[in-house]
Every structure is written in C-alpha cells, then in structure tokens.
Design an enzyme around this catalytic site. Structure first.
Site, PDB file in Angstrom:
ATOM      1  N   HIS A 237      52.505  45.293  15.494  1.00 51.31           N
ATOM      2  CA  HIS A 237      53.320  46.153  14.624  1.00 51.31           C
ATOM      3  C   HIS A 237      53.523  45.440  13.294  1.00 51.31           C
ATOM      4  CE1 HIS A 237      56.899  48.181  13.065  1.00 51.31           C
ATOM      5  NE2 HIS A 237      56.685  49.147  13.936  1.00 51.31           N
ATOM      6  N   CYS A 275      52.179  51.684  11.620  1.00 55.46           N
ATOM      7  CA  CYS A 275      53.525  52.220  11.393  1.00 55.46           C
ATOM      8  C   CYS A 275      53.639  52.617   9.927  1.00 55.46           C
ATOM      9  CB  CYS A 275      54.585  51.190  11.762  1.00 55.46           C
ATOM     10  SG  CYS A 275      56.254  51.764  11.376  1.00 55.46           S
ATOM     11  N   HIS A 302      53.007  54.934  14.718  1.00 55.40           N
ATOM     12  CA  HIS A 302      54.424  55.219  14.470  1.00 55.40           C
ATOM     13  C   HIS A 302      54.462  56.037  13.185  1.00 55.40           C
ATOM     14  CE1 HIS A 302      56.317  51.490  16.652  1.00 55.40           C
ATOM     15  NE2 HIS A 302      55.663  52.284  17.467  1.00 55.40           N
ATOM     16  N   ASP A 355      58.683  58.024  14.683  1.00 55.13           N
ATOM     17  CA  ASP A 355      59.464  56.796  14.619  1.00 55.13           C
ATOM     18  C   ASP A 355      60.766  57.101  13.882  1.00 55.13           C
ATOM     19  OD1 ASP A 355      59.935  54.133  15.021  1.00 55.13           O
ATOM     20  OD2 ASP A 355      58.858  53.480  13.246  1.00 55.13           O
ATOM     21  N   HIS A 356      61.820  56.625  14.357  1.00 53.39           N
ATOM     22  CA  HIS A 356      63.156  56.836  13.766  1.00 53.39           C
ATOM     23  C   HIS A 356      63.359  58.324  13.424  1.00 53.39           C
ATOM     24  CE1 HIS A 356      63.181  52.424  12.138  1.00 53.39           C
ATOM     25  NE2 HIS A 356      62.848  52.531  13.409  1.00 53.39           N
ATOM     26  N   TYR A 372      67.350  56.089  16.523  1.00 56.19           N
ATOM     27  CA  TYR A 372      66.788  56.649  17.756  1.00 56.19           C
ATOM     28  C   TYR A 372      67.654  57.731  18.400  1.00 56.19           C
ATOM     29  CZ  TYR A 372      63.004  53.414  17.334  1.00 56.19           C
ATOM     30  OH  TYR A 372      61.881  52.771  16.867  1.00 56.19           O
TER      31      TYR A 372
HETATM   32  C1  DNO Z   1      61.610  49.895  15.005  1.00 54.29           C
HETATM   33  C2  DNO Z   1      60.434  49.570  15.800  1.00 54.29           C
HETATM   34  C3  DNO Z   1      60.190  48.071  15.866  1.00 54.29           C
HETATM   35  C4  DNO Z   1      59.074  47.764  16.816  1.00 54.29           C
HETATM   36  C5  DNO Z   1      58.781  46.309  16.960  1.00 54.29           C
HETATM   37  C6  DNO Z   1      57.472  46.124  17.661  1.00 54.29           C
HETATM   38  O1  DNO Z   1      62.187  50.902  15.165  1.00 54.29           O
HETATM   39  O2  DNO Z   1      59.331  50.249  15.383  1.00 54.29           O
HETATM   40  O3  DNO Z   1      61.354  47.466  16.297  1.00 54.29           O
HETATM   41  O4  DNO Z   1      59.391  48.217  18.071  1.00 54.29           O
HETATM   42  O5  DNO Z   1      58.775  45.647  15.780  1.00 54.29           O
HETATM   43  O6  DNO Z   1      57.378  44.866  18.170  1.00 54.29           O
END
Ligand code: DNO
Length: 397
Positions: A237, A275, A302, A355-356, A372
């Site tokens: 990531h 991401c 992501h 994501d988020h 989340y």
């Molecule tokens: C945040 C996530 C990160 C991710 C880590 C992967 O919301 O995308 O915390 O899980 O960095 O190791």
C-alpha cells in the site's frame, strides 16, 4: 465480456459497529479484514484465522484480502530481531494460504500508518470528512513535538502560519490534534504518546530514504519467494500522505517508488495496492497513466478521492469528485482488465473497495473507525459500481 471488479468492503472484525450483515446489504461480496487484536509482527495462528474466516463465511461473504499484515518496526529499521519477524511473517502467510486467503496488503510506512490532522472536517453539506491540514501538521511538528531540525523544513511563512494556528487552538482542540496525528494502527484504538513517538524517531536517526528502501528490499527478498511458493499475492500500500512527514522517510509515494518495489524482486507475488486516495494527494502522480504502466502488478484497488489544496493540505472528497479524475482511473482499470482477459490471466476480477467515506445521515449515530462508516462507503461503492458499468458497457457492449 470479461469479469467485473470484485466488490469488497473493509471490516475491522467483531468490534466493528458496521456488521457483516450490513456489508452484505451493500452488495459487496468480499470482505477485507485483519486480525487487528494480534500485535504487529506476531504470528497469526491457524485457529485465529479460521475463526475469523468462519464468521465471514456464515454471513454469506468471503474473506478476499488480508489487510493489513503489518510489518514489525525492527524490519523497517533493520533491527537485530528482523530475522525472527520475517520468519513470523512467512508463518502468517503460510497459515493464510492454507485457509485460502491469497491476497495480502501491507505497507512500509515508518511508525505511523495513514495520518490526518482532522477526522471531523465538515463539508458545506454537513458531511464529515478526513483532512490533512499542512499548517496543523507543521504546528504539531514544530511546537508540540519540537523535533530537532524541523525548522529547516519549513519556510519562515509556514512557521508563522503554524504558530498562529497553534495559538488559536483551545486546550481541547490541541489535544484532539495530538490524538489524531499520534493515532496508532488502523483497527486499534491505540494512540502513541509524544514521548513514545520521540523514542521511535530515535531509531530512525540514521535511516534516510535510501536506507529505508534497502530495508524494504531486504523484506521483499526474504518474503516474496516464500509468498510465490504459497500462491500469495503481496500488494504494498502506498504512503499516506505520499511524502515524508515528521522527519520520517517515506519510500512508496511515487511511480518511481512503485517501480523500484516491483523491480526489486520481480515476481507475480510482488504487487501493488493501488490506492487512488493516497497517491492522489501528490500532484505529480498521474494516476490513470500510472495504472496503464503499472497495471500488471496491481492486485488490489482502493478507490477514493481527495481535493488537494494550494498549501499541501488535502481533504477527502466524494469518490467521484476531487482532484483525481475517477472516470479516467476507472477506464484505465478496465483497460488493464481487458489486457488480463486477453492474455488468459485468471485475475481479471481485481478486488476493489471503496476506501474511506464521509460520515453521512445515520453514520453519526455510530462510533466507527475514522473513514469507515457504513453509509458514506456505501455511497462510494454505489457510485463506483455505476461508473464501472457505464464505462464498460459504453466501450464493449
Ligand atoms: C487506510 C488504509 C490503510 C491501509 C494500510 C495498509 O484507511 O487504507 O491503513 O490499510 O496502510 O497496510
């Protein structure tokens, strides 16, 4: 027509107020989770993995990705215990593989995972978003942490702005800023104290970006060949934010960095979590072009958006809004899927998760992990799903 993306949703485990039943209603079929109760670096045992897997299966879902299997600090700092922790890591991969969990997300950010200064930034419509406010981070760095040498990294104007901001904060607001920046690993409620963080900084004294990259290469050389034997796809990531903060180097922030990772140990098991929220916070990252060039290495997506501000700050925008052109991103992803389908690869349905998300509507009634909440992410997933269908049908129907 080739397969769609695999829609997944992150679940923090049984303590997550967003339940598996709720996740099922989002339409996602996959769950992304980790054994957050096991301290970073310790082995994930088979019974613990099976227990989690069975909870997910009983809800009619599958455990698609282990996110994150965190890397112990001694590996990042090439400490004397790194061999032991690499062995544990490989042990965890063996157990995951045996349980059929074949995609593993991790990061190589020193000490902290993702960092925000504000986890309740109100947008004009009342929704709550996450924000990285550069002057607030500077205020923490210069006047709370009082890091040696920090002054050299900020212009006179930035220092003044940071001081003004600090002086405007109430005691309560200052406490909140410290808690936000010092928040520990996602999925835990741990917060580092400023003194604990200083002790961590000490360990990074002699480690610059080149040194950290070497340590990452050491990890990849130790782990990737084993992952390959196990059929596990590792996917790193990117850094969030994608630049060095608080005197700590960050080495997974740009296209060049990502290329360095995949070429350090070439293997189908040495891949990327792409991401768009993390990488999108850096103006120089051309995300659609990066997907075209690095797509073959992407094992996990992501998808989210940020709005970059002039001073290096950014806040999390709606998934289809913000500084990243999500239409072009999705088009590049679909192009990559087409290439995979044509070359007979069996991983066309790349797992993706929204994501988020913003806190919206009933989300305010739950104490969810920052970013989340259920409805905000559901909105993101629904929009992304529609975008995918629209582009795909237009191009290939
Ligand atoms: C945040 C996530 C990160 C991710 C880590 C992967 O919301 O995308 O915390 O899980 O960095 O190791």
């Amino acid at each position: 027509m080739f397969n769609n993306l695999e829609q997944t949703f992150r679940w923090y485990g049984p303590s997550d107020p967003v339940t598996l039943a709720a996740i099922q209603q989002t339409g996602a079929t996959g769950v992304v989770t980790a054994l957050h109760h096991i301290p970073s670096g310790e082995l994930w045992s088979t019974p613990e993995i099976e227990k989690r897997k069975n909870m997910i299966l009983s809800a009619g879902l599958t455990w698609s990705v282990a996110e994150s299997v965190n890397i112990h600090e001694s590996i990042k700092t090439s400490g004397c215990e790194r061999d032991k922790y690499a062995e544990n890591y490989i042990g965890t991969l063996k157990n995951l593989s045996q349980a059929g969990i074949k995609t593993v997300c991790y990061n190589f950010m020193p000490v902290l995972d993702w960092t925000r200064t504000d986890i309740d930034y109100r947008l004009p419509n009342g929704a709550s978003a996450l924000r990285y406010h550069a002057p607030a981070l500077a205020a923490f760095d210069l006047y709370i942490l009082e890091r040696e040498g920090a002054y050299k990294e900020f212009s006179h104007k930035q220092q003044q702005e940071a001081k003004l901001l600090l002086d405007s904060l109430t005691t309560e607001e200052k406490k909140r800023l410290i808690n936000n920046v010092m928040a520990g690993l996602p999925g835990t409620k741990d917060v580092l104290t400023v003194d604990q963080f200083k002790a961590h900084l000490e360990k990074y004294k002699g480690i610059d970006a080149a040194g950290l990259k070497q340590n990452l290469t050491w990890f990849l050389q130790a782990v990737i060949p084993e992952a390959e034997k196990l059929g596990i796809k590792m996917c790193i990531h990117p850094d969030d934010p994608p630049f060095a903060i608080l005197g700590l180097p960050r080495v997974v922030s740009t296209e060049g960095d990502l290329l360095d990772v995949v070429s350090a140990v070439p293997s189908p098991s040495n891949g990327l979590t792409f991401c768009t929220g993390s990488l999108g916070a850096r103006a120089g990252n051309d995300l659609p072009a990066m997907i075209e060039r690095l797509g073959t290495h992407i094992h996990f997506l992501h998808l989210r958006n940020v709005t970059r501000e002039a001073d290096g700050s950014f806040f999390e925008a709606d998934h289809l809004d913000g500084s990243t052109d999500m239409y072009m991103v999705m088009r590049s992803i679909i192009n990559e899927q087409k290439r995979r389908a044509e070359s007979g690869r069996d991983d066309v349905a790349i797992p993706m998760r929204p994501d988020h998300g913003h806190k919206l509507l009933d989300d305010f009634n739950y104490n969810t992990f920052p970013g989340y909440s259920a409805i905000g992410r559901l909105k993101g997933l629904a929009e992304l799903r529609g975008l995918e269908m629209g582009i795909k049908n237009t191009l290939y129907h």
